[in-house]
Design a protein around this motif. Structure first.
Motif, mmCIF file in Angstrom:
data_model
loop_
_atom_site.group_PDB
_atom_site.id
_atom_site.type_symbol
_atom_site.label_atom_id
_atom_site.label_comp_id
_atom_site.label_asym_id
_atom_site.label_seq_id
_atom_site.Cartn_x
_atom_site.Cartn_y
_atom_site.Cartn_z
ATOM 1 N N GLY A 71 0.791 -1.234 0.000
ATOM 2 C CA GLY A 71 0.000 0.000 0.000
ATOM 3 C C GLY A 71 0.819 1.278 0.000
ATOM 4 N N ILE A 72 2.141 1.193 -0.061
ATOM 5 C CA ILE A 72 3.009 2.384 -0.029
ATOM 6 C C ILE A 72 3.639 2.569 -1.414
ATOM 7 C CG2 ILE A 72 5.042 3.433 1.039
ATOM 8 C CD1 ILE A 72 4.502 1.720 3.495
ATOM 9 N N PRO A 73 3.543 3.772 -1.981
ATOM 10 C CA PRO A 73 4.179 3.995 -3.287
ATOM 11 C C PRO A 73 5.691 4.146 -3.133
ATOM 12 C CG PRO A 73 3.125 6.014 -2.529
ATOM 13 C CD PRO A 73 2.775 4.957 -1.529
ATOM 14 N N TYR A 74 6.410 3.369 -3.917
ATOM 15 C CA TYR A 74 7.873 3.411 -3.875
ATOM 16 C C TYR A 74 8.406 3.841 -5.243
ATOM 17 C CZ TYR A 74 8.088 0.961 0.601
ATOM 18 O OH TYR A 74 7.971 0.619 1.924
ATOM 19 N N LEU A 75 9.394 4.759 -5.221
ATOM 20 C CA LEU A 75 10.135 5.125 -6.423
ATOM 21 C C LEU A 75 11.264 4.108 -6.592
ATOM 22 C CD1 LEU A 75 10.864 7.132 -8.723
ATOM 23 C CD2 LEU A 75 12.300 8.333 -7.071
ATOM 24 N N ILE A 76 11.385 3.557 -7.794
ATOM 25 C CA ILE A 76 12.354 2.485 -8.050
ATOM 26 C C ILE A 76 13.544 3.044 -8.822
ATOM 27 C CG2 ILE A 76 12.734 0.263 -9.185
ATOM 28 C CD1 ILE A 76 9.777 -0.319 -8.827
ATOM 29 N N LYS A 77 14.756 2.740 -8.325
ATOM 30 C CA LYS A 77 15.994 3.073 -9.028
ATOM 31 C C LYS A 77 16.784 1.781 -9.193
ATOM 32 C CE LYS A 77 16.984 6.770 -9.781
ATOM 33 N NZ LYS A 77 16.655 7.636 -10.948
ATOM 34 N N THR A 78 17.345 1.575 -10.382
ATOM 35 C CA THR A 78 18.061 0.331 -10.667
ATOM 36 C C THR A 78 19.457 0.627 -11.199
ATOM 37 O OG1 THR A 78 17.252 0.184 -12.948
ATOM 38 C CG2 THR A 78 15.887 -0.817 -11.227
ATOM 39 N N SER A 79 20.339 -0.371 -11.064
ATOM 40 C CA SER A 79 21.696 -0.265 -11.597
ATOM 41 C C SER A 79 22.236 -1.682 -11.794
ATOM 42 C CB SER A 79 22.592 0.523 -10.637
ATOM 43 O OG SER A 79 23.927 0.549 -11.099
ATOM 44 N N PRO A 80 22.876 -1.954 -12.920
ATOM 45 C CA PRO A 80 23.450 -3.293 -13.138
ATOM 46 C C PRO A 80 24.680 -3.515 -12.262
ATOM 47 C CG PRO A 80 24.043 -1.854 -14.945
ATOM 48 C CD PRO A 80 23.088 -1.076 -14.081
ATOM 49 N N VAL A 81 24.926 -4.788 -11.954
ATOM 50 C CA VAL A 81 26.114 -5.160 -11.194
ATOM 51 C C VAL A 81 27.101 -5.770 -12.178
ATOM 52 C CG1 VAL A 81 27.040 -6.560 -9.312
ATOM 53 C CG2 VAL A 81 24.733 -5.593 -9.139
ATOM 54 N N SER A 82 28.276 -5.127 -12.305
ATOM 55 C CA SER A 82 29.274 -5.682 -13.213
ATOM 56 C C SER A 82 29.806 -6.992 -12.640
ATOM 57 C CB SER A 82 30.413 -4.675 -13.419
ATOM 58 O OG SER A 82 31.006 -4.362 -12.186
ATOM 59 N N LYS A 83 30.483 -7.747 -13.476
ATOM 60 C CA LYS A 83 31.034 -9.073 -13.161
ATOM 61 C C LYS A 83 29.977 -10.168 -13.235
ATOM 62 C CE LYS A 83 35.067 -7.271 -11.964
ATOM 63 N NZ LYS A 83 36.285 -7.455 -12.771
ATOM 64 N N VAL A 84 28.729 -9.842 -12.841
ATOM 65 C CA VAL A 84 27.648 -10.833 -12.889
ATOM 66 C C VAL A 84 26.433 -10.187 -13.527
ATOM 67 C CG1 VAL A 84 28.430 -12.135 -10.878
ATOM 68 C CG2 VAL A 84 26.913 -10.196 -10.564
ATOM 69 N N ASP A 85 25.551 -11.022 -14.025
ATOM 70 C CA ASP A 85 24.357 -10.507 -14.687
ATOM 71 C C ASP A 85 23.254 -10.308 -13.645
ATOM 72 O OD1 ASP A 85 22.640 -9.644 -16.577
ATOM 73 O OD2 ASP A 85 22.271 -11.602 -17.493
ATOM 74 N N TRP A 86 23.542 -9.488 -12.643
ATOM 75 C CA TRP A 86 22.590 -9.173 -11.585
ATOM 76 C C TRP A 86 22.217 -7.703 -11.649
ATOM 77 C CZ3 TRP A 86 24.897 -11.934 -6.618
ATOM 78 C CH2 TRP A 86 24.902 -13.324 -6.844
ATOM 79 N N GLN A 87 21.310 -7.321 -10.779
ATOM 80 C CA GLN A 87 20.832 -5.943 -10.796
ATOM 81 C C GLN A 87 20.572 -5.475 -9.362
ATOM 82 O OE1 GLN A 87 16.988 -5.212 -12.699
ATOM 83 N NE2 GLN A 87 17.865 -3.455 -13.771
ATOM 84 N N LEU A 88 20.987 -4.209 -9.083
ATOM 85 C CA LEU A 88 20.652 -3.568 -7.819
ATOM 86 C C LEU A 88 19.344 -2.814 -7.989
ATOM 87 C CD1 LEU A 88 24.112 -2.037 -6.812
ATOM 88 C CD2 LEU A 88 23.078 -4.133 -5.953
ATOM 89 N N VAL A 89 18.408 -3.005 -7.062
ATOM 90 C CA VAL A 89 17.117 -2.323 -7.113
ATOM 91 C C VAL A 89 16.899 -1.636 -5.765
ATOM 92 C CG1 VAL A 89 14.634 -2.551 -7.465
ATOM 93 C CG2 VAL A 89 16.205 -4.067 -8.692
ATOM 94 N N LEU A 90 16.654 -0.315 -5.832
ATOM 95 C CA LEU A 90 16.427 0.462 -4.620
ATOM 96 C C LEU A 90 14.993 0.978 -4.632
ATOM 97 C CD1 LEU A 90 17.587 1.757 -2.046
ATOM 98 C CD2 LEU A 90 18.224 3.739 -3.436
ATOM 99 N N TYR A 91 14.236 0.671 -3.566
ATOM 100 C CA TYR A 91 12.869 1.152 -3.400
ATOM 101 C C TYR A 91 12.890 2.297 -2.388
ATOM 102 C CZ TYR A 91 11.309 -3.152 -5.710
ATOM 103 O OH TYR A 91 11.092 -4.155 -6.602
ATOM 104 N N ILE A 92 12.428 3.482 -2.830
ATOM 105 C CA ILE A 92 12.429 4.673 -1.969
ATOM 106 C C ILE A 92 10.986 5.103 -1.726
ATOM 107 C CG2 ILE A 92 13.318 7.011 -1.684
ATOM 108 C CD1 ILE A 92 15.383 6.350 -3.857
ATOM 109 N N ASP A 93 10.626 5.287 -0.459
ATOM 110 C CA ASP A 93 9.274 5.717 -0.106
ATOM 111 C C ASP A 93 9.020 7.109 -0.704
ATOM 112 O OD1 ASP A 93 6.897 6.496 0.985
ATOM 113 O OD2 ASP A 93 7.400 5.913 3.039
ATOM 114 N N GLN A 94 8.110 7.168 -1.687
ATOM 115 C CA GLN A 94 7.899 8.423 -2.410
ATOM 116 C C GLN A 94 7.249 9.483 -1.518
ATOM 117 O OE1 GLN A 94 5.374 8.210 -5.910
ATOM 118 N NE2 GLN A 94 6.797 9.496 -7.043
ATOM 119 N N GLU A 95 6.338 9.091 -0.665
ATOM 120 C CA GLU A 95 5.683 10.062 0.207
ATOM 121 C C GLU A 95 6.687 10.686 1.173
ATOM 122 O OE1 GLU A 95 2.515 8.036 2.116
ATOM 123 O OE2 GLU A 95 1.225 7.994 0.330
#
Length: 610
Positions: free
Chosen positions: A264-288
């Motif tokens: 029920g909380i809106p989150y702003l999503i920011k992403t960034s790839p992780v070098s060396k591996v095919d992974w991804q960093l995902v950050l959820y920030i409380d928009q309110e």
């Protein structure tokens, strides 16, 4: 109500002034508030992006260090000579025996304690598929069925690259396992028949604990969540496990800049790839929480704007009722002055702050009338003086060019007379007569074709004077033959090419002339294959042309060019003139630039002479 039309007509100007003054006051305020709001929001976004980039950089850096350490361990272990020799001994046996397994365990075991996150090391032979033909490990951790499925489903081309490949998270019974794999295809490094052949699949069983520590150490607040997601979209680790479990059921992969509601909380999503591996960093920030200050501004601005508009309207109404009539009289008087009637005067029958301008306005119009008359007289005198000065300068430049050429030619005739070359003297005098017939024309501007005809005669005259074999070629488009050009501008360029370019070369002298139109300009290039100029001499000549130097080069090669430069700039402006390029022992090119509309200058010249 019946008197409303009367008041509307009577106060029409006042209503307009109220409206205009209100807009003048309110619109800039609204623009300023809007600019401030967008500037503030942009700064908020920039601060968020900078903080997120810094956070991602820190996390990625620590993950890269960790993955590099695992990669180094895999190289040390899998490419160990003793380990590979022991493995090859077992591979040459027809049966998989216990002694061989224990020997391999002894070889593997020392590497197990080189990194705390390594739970076990496996050497697998998957060449024959499942079940395994050979499998060696320390026995500390048994591979799970999901791990075997991953190993058998790996891309062969990716394995063939030889790099270390990380698996991502494994799910068992609906829960994420704490172990993941690092896999590398290993080739033999022992000399012999097996050298560089594929030996086995090296597998490191890794604990997620170290990755969890890296994610937990970033110090996020309670309203933000960091996740590391593998190539399959599974969460490897999360700073908020309940959040992560809830979000695994999301229908779509998180995209950078998206807003997603979790619990029920809106989150702003920011992403960034992780070098060396095919992974991804995902950050959820409380928009309110992120934009809580913006909510206050969103409500405060309309209230503030409404109060200011009301205050401005009230003030403008009272102010304009007192200003309308005096301003109208002042405006009428100014219109009369603008139309040239400097006898206009203001006369008010009452006095206030606005009507106090009456005496100043009347004095101003008197002074304007006097100064305007004086300015017109002064401008006429300045114009006449500048005209006389320009005519004097142009006459002096023409006389310099003519005197310079006449002196050289008479010297040549004198030499021919000494040698009794009557025919050459006769022909040279004829050419000289043609030369001065052209020079003494009244026109300052002539068609380009006439200047070219004169140049051809001049080159022929030089051949007669010196007996030199000089090749002269010109290429002028037909549409440019009528283009107006300052008379006697090309001759000094040709003379300079002959006497200062070709005199030191033993090759047959060649001179070319090319004319072209470019962006409203006439450009004429004159070049030779002579000796060119050293860098110092070229710089001195350019300084004489562009820097306003009084002296030319030491050998006098710049006098004619400098005179041409001055004539062009006097007639056409400082942006036109000559450009010189030279290459030592290769030749020189001089570019003449004139406006194609030079006919306007020709007409102006004729008016000045008249």
């Amino acid at each position: 109500m019946p008197r409303l039309p009367f008041y509307k007509g009577k106060y029409k100007l006042r209503y307009e002034m109220i409206l205009i003054n209100t807009l003048i006051a309110v619109v800039p305020f609204l623009l300023a508030v809007s600019a401030f709001y967008f500037y503030y929001m942009d700064n908020v976004k920039k601060r968020v992006d900078e903080s997120v980039d810094l956070l991602f950089s820190q996390v990625s850096g620590r993950l890269e260090e960790y993955f590099d350490s695992i990669d180094d361990l895999s190289r040390i272990a899998f490419f160990n000579h003793s380990l590979q020799r022991t493995y090859l001994e077992g591979a040459n046996k027809s049966a998989y025996d216990w002694d061989q397994f224990m020997a391999m365990k002894e070889r593997i075991y020392p590497f197990l304690h080189m990194n705390a996150s390594v739970k076990d090391i496996h050497l697998l032979d998957l060449s024959a598929g499942m079940p395994l033909v050979r499998s060696y490990s320390t026995g500390a951790y048994a591979l799970k069925p999901a791990m075997y499925d991953f190993l058998q489903g790996m891309d062969r081309r990716e394995l063939a690259s030889g790099r270390l490949i990380f698996s991502g998270a494994f799910v068992s019974n609906g829960e994420t396992m704490n172990e993941y794999l690092a896999v590398r295809r290993v080739r033999a490094i022992e000399e012999g028949r097996s050298y560089l052949n594929e030996m086995f699949l090296g597998v490191l069983v890794l604990d997620r604990g170290r990755i969890n520590e890296i994610a937990a150490d970033i110090g996020l607040n309670d309203r933000s969540v960091m996740q590391i997601i593998d190539r399959e979209g599974r969460v490897v680790t999360s700073t908020n496990e309940p959040f992560a479990l809830h979000d695994q059921d999301a229908a779509s992969e998180p995209l950078d800049g998206d807003v997603r509601r979790v619990n029920g909380i809106p989150y702003l999503i920011k992403t960034s790839p992780v070098s060396k591996v095919d992974w991804q960093l995902v950050l959820y920030i409380d928009q309110e929480h992120l934009y809580r200050e913006e909510q206050f501004i969103k409500w405060a601005v309309p209230v503030l704007v409404a109060l200011i508009i009301a205050a401005v309207v009230v003030a403008a109404l009272g102010f304009n009722l007192k200003m309308t009539l005096p301003i109208k009289k002042i405006t009428d008087a100014l219109h009369r002055v603008a139309a040239g009637d400097f006898n206009a005067r203001l006369r008010f029958t009452y006095s206030n702050e606005i009507t106090a301008v009456q005496d100043h306005f009347n004095h101003m119009t008197s002074e304007v009338e006097r100064l305007t008359s004086h300015l017109l007289n002064t401008q006429q005198q300045v114009y006449e003086m500048e005209l006389e000065k320009k005519q004097f300068q142009l006459s002096g430049l023409r006389s310099q060019i003519n005197a310079h050429f006449l002196y050289n030619t008479l010297q040549a005739i004198r030499g021919m007379a000494v040698n009794e070359e009557r025919d050459r003297i006769h022909r040279l005098i004829e050419r000289l007569a043609d030369y001065f017939r052209y020079v003494t024309k009244d026109e300052e501007f002539v068609p380009l074709r006439e200047e070219l005809s004169f140049i051809r005669g001049y080159v022929d005259m030089v051949r007669l004077r010196y007996g030199r074999q000089i090749s002269f070629r010109d290429r002028v488009p037909e549409e440019l033959e009528h283009a107006p050009i300052l008379k006697m501008t090309l001759q000094p360029m040709i003379e300079n090419a002959i006497f200062h370019g070709l005199e030191r070369t033993r090759e047959r002298g060649r001179i070319f002339l090319v004319a072209e139109a470019h962006e409203g300009e006439l450009r004429i290039r004159v070049g030779d294959n002579g000796s060119g100029m050293p860098k110092e001499r070229l710089l001195a000549l350019r300084h004489a042309l562009y820097g306003g130097a009084a002296a030319a080069a030491s050998d006098g090669s710049g006098i004619g060019l400098r005179n041409v430069q001055k004539r062009i700039q006097l007639y056409c402006g400082a942006e036109y003139g000559l450009t010189v390029k030279s290459w030592h022992n290769r030749g020189t090119v001089v570019v003449l630039k004139l406006p194609l509309r030079a006919g306007e200058y020709a007409a102006a010249s004729r008016r000045e002479q008249a």
